[in-house]
Design a protein around this motif. Structure first.
Motif, PDB file in Angstrom:
ATOM      1  N   LYS A  42       0.830  -1.209   0.000  1.00  0.00           N
ATOM      2  CA  LYS A  42       0.000   0.000   0.000  1.00  0.00           C
ATOM      3  C   LYS A  42       0.863   1.257   0.000  1.00  0.00           C
ATOM      4  O   LYS A  42       0.385   2.343  -0.329  1.00  0.00           O
ATOM      5  N   ALA A  43       2.121   1.088   0.411  1.00  0.00           N
ATOM      6  CA  ALA A  43       3.024   2.237   0.452  1.00  0.00           C
ATOM      7  C   ALA A  43       3.823   2.405  -0.833  1.00  0.00           C
ATOM      8  O   ALA A  43       4.586   3.356  -0.967  1.00  0.00           O
ATOM      9  N   VAL A  44       3.641   1.470  -1.790  1.00  0.00           N
ATOM     10  CA  VAL A  44       4.398   1.544  -3.043  1.00  0.00           C
ATOM     11  C   VAL A  44       3.956   2.757  -3.850  1.00  0.00           C
ATOM     12  O   VAL A  44       2.760   2.985  -4.063  1.00  0.00           O
ATOM     13  N   ARG A  45       4.899   3.545  -4.272  1.00  0.00           N
ATOM     14  CA  ARG A  45       4.615   4.715  -5.099  1.00  0.00           C
ATOM     15  C   ARG A  45       5.468   4.645  -6.362  1.00  0.00           C
ATOM     16  O   ARG A  45       6.644   4.316  -6.308  1.00  0.00           O
ATOM     17  N   THR A  46       4.877   4.948  -7.484  1.00  0.00           N
ATOM     18  CA  THR A  46       5.596   4.915  -8.750  1.00  0.00           C
ATOM     19  C   THR A  46       5.109   6.052  -9.626  1.00  0.00           C
ATOM     20  O   THR A  46       3.943   6.474  -9.531  1.00  0.00           O
ATOM     21  N   ASP A  47       5.987   6.541 -10.468  1.00  0.00           N
ATOM     22  CA  ASP A  47       5.627   7.616 -11.401  1.00  0.00           C
ATOM     23  C   ASP A  47       5.102   7.071 -12.728  1.00  0.00           C
ATOM     24  O   ASP A  47       4.710   7.852 -13.597  1.00  0.00           O
ATOM     25  N   LEU A  48       5.088   5.760 -12.891  1.00  0.00           N
ATOM     26  CA  LEU A  48       4.673   5.173 -14.161  1.00  0.00           C
ATOM     27  C   LEU A  48       3.185   5.409 -14.391  1.00  0.00           C
ATOM     28  O   LEU A  48       2.355   5.098 -13.538  1.00  0.00           O
TER      29      LEU A  48
END
Length: 225
Positions: A42-48
């Motif tokens: 849930k904490a994963v962040r990506t700019d894709l």
């Protein structure tokens, strides 16, 4: 958490040759143990962004039912000329979809390494939720088979350098079963299942404690859907 490489010796060598950047899994010191690692996604962040990635294509595969179920996915080409790396199909787990954070994170890492990817929605998930009357389950491999056939016949330029696969959780169960069913005829040169609940220890764990409650709730949801 378990990572498994599937294939014969030549496929294993292929994987080691093409994935040298994939380091062994080492849990973050703040996210140790299965529950915390599960919550950590849930904490994963990506700019894709699949809509803004250059050359991205959203595609549909129409089933043969009446009315037909329509399955969907996203193709993201590798950037830079002359890439000779295989197309990697990424499959999500239960409750996920093609654009879940962990799916985008895996795609981002693969794209950075020069691999084109397909982010796949299992039947009834993500963009296919409104166009499917049935849901996927870990023993149903027809959709993965149809996806591979679609890629090799209708989108052959996408996978002209071969196919590979990465699948999470129950999506990994589907992938493992598909590999067992197809054997040497599998279109995948290399495949990895991540956190696949396929062994006796997982079965026992899912039948006890909080895991049992979550599993039963999920079963009731899918039975009523």
């Amino acid at each position: 958490m378990s990572n498994e490489t599937i294939g014969n010796d030549s496929n294993l060598r292929f994987g080691l040759e093409h994935f040298p950047w994939l380091d062994p899994f080492v849990p973050n010191r703040w996210w140790r143990g299965g529950w915390l690692q599960t919550l950590s996604i849930k904490a994963v962040r990506t700019d894709l962004d699949t809509d803004r990635w250059p050359g991205s294509v959203q595609f549909d595969i129409v089933g043969d039912q009446t009315p037909p179920d329509v399955l969907s996915g996203y193709y993201l080409p590798a950037q830079g000329p002359g890439s000779d790396r295989p197309l990697v199909v990424i499959v999500h787990g239960m409750g996920g979809h093609a654009r879940s954070g962990y799916m985008l994170s895996m795609a981002e890492r693969l794209l950075e390494a020069g691999f084109p990817v397909v982010l796949w929605n299992n039947r009834g998930a993500g963009d296919s939720a409104q166009s499917c009357r049935r849901f996927h389950h870990p023993g149903f491999t027809d959709d993965l088979s149809d996806l591979c056939e679609y890629l090799r016949t209708d989108r052959s330029t996408w996978c002209e350098h071969g196919l590979a696969a990465v699948a999470f959780s129950l999506g990994g169960n589907v992938l493992l079963r598909y590999l067992a069913e197809t054997g040497d005829d599998s279109p995948f040169s290399i495949a990895a299942g991540i956190s696949t609940p396929h062994d006796d220890r997982t079965k026992i764990r899912l039948q006890t404690g909080v895991s049992r409650g979550i599993r039963c709730s999920s079963q009731r949801f899918f039975a009523s859907a």
